[in-house]
Design a protein around this motif. Structure first.
Motif, mmCIF file in Angstrom:
data_model
loop_
_atom_site.group_PDB
_atom_site.id
_atom_site.type_symbol
_atom_site.label_atom_id
_atom_site.label_comp_id
_atom_site.label_asym_id
_atom_site.label_seq_id
_atom_site.Cartn_x
_atom_site.Cartn_y
_atom_site.Cartn_z
ATOM 1 N N LEU A 109 0.352 -1.447 0.224
ATOM 2 C CA LEU A 109 0.291 -0.106 -0.305
ATOM 3 C C LEU A 109 0.940 1.140 -0.167
ATOM 4 C CD1 LEU A 109 -2.360 -0.921 2.957
ATOM 5 C CD2 LEU A 109 -3.086 -1.114 0.346
ATOM 6 N N ALA A 110 0.254 2.243 -0.909
ATOM 7 C CA ALA A 110 0.907 3.732 -1.042
ATOM 8 C C ALA A 110 0.420 4.060 0.582
ATOM 9 C CB ALA A 110 0.904 4.518 -1.616
ATOM 10 N N TRP A 111 1.525 4.842 0.760
ATOM 11 C CA TRP A 111 1.350 5.616 1.945
ATOM 12 C C TRP A 111 -0.627 6.774 1.772
ATOM 13 C CZ3 TRP A 111 2.051 4.386 6.479
ATOM 14 C CH2 TRP A 111 2.896 3.533 6.585
ATOM 15 N N ASP A 112 -0.613 7.218 0.630
ATOM 16 C CA ASP A 112 -1.709 8.257 0.310
ATOM 17 C C ASP A 112 -2.561 7.055 0.456
ATOM 18 O OD1 ASP A 112 -1.167 7.032 -2.121
ATOM 19 O OD2 ASP A 112 -0.966 8.963 -3.229
ATOM 20 N N GLU A 113 -2.928 5.538 0.135
ATOM 21 C CA GLU A 113 -3.785 4.763 -0.079
ATOM 22 C C GLU A 113 -4.533 5.103 1.294
ATOM 23 O OE1 GLU A 113 -3.774 1.192 -2.710
ATOM 24 O OE2 GLU A 113 -1.663 1.580 -2.767
ATOM 25 N N ILE A 114 -3.970 5.379 2.096
ATOM 26 C CA ILE A 114 -4.217 4.390 3.963
ATOM 27 C C ILE A 114 -5.019 6.101 3.978
ATOM 28 C CG2 ILE A 114 -3.836 3.381 5.857
ATOM 29 C CD1 ILE A 114 -0.988 2.367 5.104
ATOM 30 N N VAL A 115 -6.400 5.689 4.700
ATOM 31 C CA VAL A 115 -6.714 6.733 5.368
ATOM 32 C C VAL A 115 -7.054 6.407 6.758
ATOM 33 C CG1 VAL A 115 -9.496 7.401 5.981
ATOM 34 C CG2 VAL A 115 -9.431 6.490 3.747
ATOM 35 N N ARG A 116 -7.698 5.548 7.287
ATOM 36 C CA ARG A 116 -6.861 5.561 8.690
ATOM 37 C C ARG A 116 -6.726 4.113 9.345
ATOM 38 N NH1 ARG A 116 -12.649 6.546 9.378
ATOM 39 N NH2 ARG A 116 -13.349 5.268 9.242
ATOM 40 N N MET A 117 -6.076 4.123 10.677
ATOM 41 C CA MET A 117 -5.820 2.284 11.192
ATOM 42 C C MET A 117 -7.050 2.470 12.313
ATOM 43 S SD MET A 117 -2.887 0.990 12.858
ATOM 44 C CE MET A 117 -2.648 1.975 14.465
ATOM 45 N N GLN A 118 -7.753 1.535 12.613
ATOM 46 C CA GLN A 118 -8.034 0.722 13.851
ATOM 47 C C GLN A 118 -7.846 0.177 14.532
ATOM 48 O OE1 GLN A 118 -12.080 0.813 12.759
ATOM 49 N NE2 GLN A 118 -12.397 1.942 10.686
ATOM 50 N N PHE A 119 -7.169 0.469 15.986
ATOM 51 C CA PHE A 119 -7.106 -0.432 16.731
ATOM 52 C C PHE A 119 -7.954 -0.662 18.079
ATOM 53 C CE2 PHE A 119 -3.372 -3.948 18.063
ATOM 54 C CZ PHE A 119 -2.875 -3.721 18.822
ATOM 55 N N GLY A 120 -9.263 -0.695 18.638
ATOM 56 C CA GLY A 120 -9.712 -0.991 18.454
ATOM 57 C C GLY A 120 -10.907 -1.858 18.954
ATOM 58 N N GLY A 121 -12.586 -1.797 19.965
ATOM 59 C CA GLY A 121 -13.503 -2.786 19.272
ATOM 60 C C GLY A 121 -12.788 -4.279 19.542
ATOM 61 N N GLY A 122 -13.467 -5.169 18.992
ATOM 62 C CA GLY A 122 -13.402 -6.675 19.724
ATOM 63 C C GLY A 122 -11.970 -7.205 18.478
ATOM 64 N N ALA A 123 -11.916 -6.249 18.018
ATOM 65 C CA ALA A 123 -11.195 -7.467 16.286
ATOM 66 C C ALA A 123 -9.945 -7.716 16.964
ATOM 67 C CB ALA A 123 -10.511 -6.340 15.824
ATOM 68 N N PRO A 124 -9.171 -8.366 17.399
ATOM 69 C CA PRO A 124 -8.013 -9.231 17.799
ATOM 70 C C PRO A 124 -7.144 -8.558 17.246
ATOM 71 C CG PRO A 124 -8.757 -11.456 16.187
ATOM 72 C CD PRO A 124 -9.620 -9.575 16.153
ATOM 73 N N TRP A 125 -6.810 -7.264 15.728
ATOM 74 C CA TRP A 125 -5.664 -6.953 15.709
ATOM 75 C C TRP A 125 -6.148 -5.563 14.485
ATOM 76 C CZ3 TRP A 125 -5.911 -12.601 13.226
ATOM 77 C CH2 TRP A 125 -7.508 -12.018 12.903
ATOM 78 N N ALA A 126 -4.586 -4.656 14.583
ATOM 79 C CA ALA A 126 -5.769 -3.666 13.659
ATOM 80 C C ALA A 126 -5.689 -3.787 11.977
ATOM 81 C CB ALA A 126 -4.096 -3.217 13.329
#
Length: 173
Positions: A109-126
């Motif tokens: 992935l190019a950096w400009d493709e990534i909007v945000r990262m999520q690392f919360g809720g019930g997911a075991p990974w980001a």
């Protein structure tokens, strides 16, 4: 006077000061990697030993033929490969972008493709939300790693903020 002193990061024992840590360092899970590698070796050795020692004297009923033995060894090799791949998950940031190697797929992935990262809720990974509304799991950032995982997630989030200029996709009504 104390403004110039570097404070050690709270990412764990023996960690370097945050200002001197390479922001583009490889991101890997801590706990799961060692377990997966050890399990891969044990499984392969067990299946290989089983393929060698199963009874198979010629002329007896219910013999284990060479094809049976090869199949046992092949199944052990397939399970070991899967476990080895599980141990090799990682995220590799660079100035150009991020390479995410998950269990089965590797995505660049190019950096400009990534909007945000999520690392919360019930997911075991980001997970990463992309500009094209796709979501990519980052299995290398695991909640099971505790403070280490949170520190690595914060480092990746800072890189995304520093490099990225992707905007949130507009939802169609």
């Amino acid at each position: 006077m104390s403004q110039g002193s570097a404070q050690p990061s709270s990412a764990g024992k023996g960690s370097r000061p945050a200002a001197r840590r390479n922001p583009y360092a490889l991101i890997r899970p801590r706990r799961g990697r060692v377990v997966a590698y050890v399990a891969a070796v044990v499984v392969f050795a067990t299946f290989l030993l089983g393929a060698i020692i199963v009874p198979g004297q010629e002329g007896q009923k219910d013999d284990w033929a060479i094809s049976d033995r090869l199949l046992i060894a092949a199944i052990g090799a397939a399970i070991a490969w899967f476990l080895w791949r599980l141990g090799s998950i990682r995220a590799t940031p660079s100035k150009q972008g991020l390479v995410v190697r998950n269990l089965l797929l590797t995505r660049t992935l190019a950096w400009d493709e990534i909007v945000r990262m999520q690392f919360g809720g019930g997911a075991p990974w980001a997970s990463l939300d992309l500009a094209d509304t796709d979501t990519v799991a980052v299995m290398a950032l695991q909640k099971a790693d505790g403070e280490y995982g949170r520190a690595e997630a914060a480092r990746l989030a800072a890189l995304i903020q520093h490099h990225g200029d992707a905007t949130e996709p507009q939802r169609r009504s």
